[in-house]
Each structure stands twice: as C-alpha cells, then as structure tokens.
Design a protein around this motif. Structure first.
Motif, short mmCIF file in Angstrom:
data_model
loop_
_atom_site.label_atom_id
_atom_site.label_comp_id
_atom_site.label_asym_id
_atom_site.label_seq_id
_atom_site.Cartn_x
_atom_site.Cartn_y
_atom_site.Cartn_z
N THR A 281 2.10 1.74 -3.57
CA THR A 281 1.01 2.17 -4.43
C THR A 281 0.64 3.63 -4.16
O THR A 281 0.38 4.39 -5.09
N PRO B 94 0.82 -1.22 0.00
CA PRO B 94 0.00 0.00 0.00
C PRO B 94 0.85 1.28 0.00
O PRO B 94 0.47 2.27 -0.63
N ALA C 150 -4.67 2.20 -2.94
CA ALA C 150 -3.80 2.08 -1.76
C ALA C 150 -4.61 2.27 -0.48
O ALA C 150 -4.35 1.60 0.52
#
Length: 76
Positions: free
Chosen positions: A9, A6, A70
């Motif tokens: 991203t 995450p 994300a």
C-alpha cells in the motif's frame, strides 16, 4: 503476509504521488521540465488532455490516502 500489505500500500501511494508530481510539473511547469511528458501516464492518454491537472491532483489525493492507510495499518 500481514507485513506485505502495508508495504504494498505504501509503494502504491508513492507511485501515485510520483505520477501526480510528474503530471503537475508537466502541465503547470510551462515546459520547464521536458521529461515529465515521457514519465507521466496522464500525458500519454489523449482523452485526458483537457483534464490533466484535475487528474494529477486526484492522483495526489489518492496517493496521500494510500500512504496514510499504510501508516495506520502498520501498527496493527
């Protein structure tokens, strides 16, 4: 490893949004911000000169999509 995805991203989304903002400022700002030409990746690619606004808007949409992905993946 699950925590890195995450963050990576989100970082990708921020970079794409930054490139979109710089590209739009350079194209639509009518020369108000001269540094945009040096910071924009789109401005350095001569074959995208005619489509610079479209490419910048597309980068903005892709950046927002990456940020949303994300954010949704962070809670898992």
């Amino acid at each position: 490893m699950a925590r890195i995805a995450p963050l990576a991203t989100a970082l990708l989304g921020l970079v794409l949004c930054f490139q979109a903002a710089v590209g739009l400022a350079g194209e639509l700002g009518a020369g108000a911000w001269r540094a945009a030409g040096r910071l924009s990746v789109v401005g350095r690619l001569p074959w995208l000169d005619d489509y610079a606004v479209f490419v910048s808007v597309s980068l903005l949409v892709a950046g927002i999509a990456a940020l949303v992905a994300a954010g949704r993946g962070h809670g898992r």
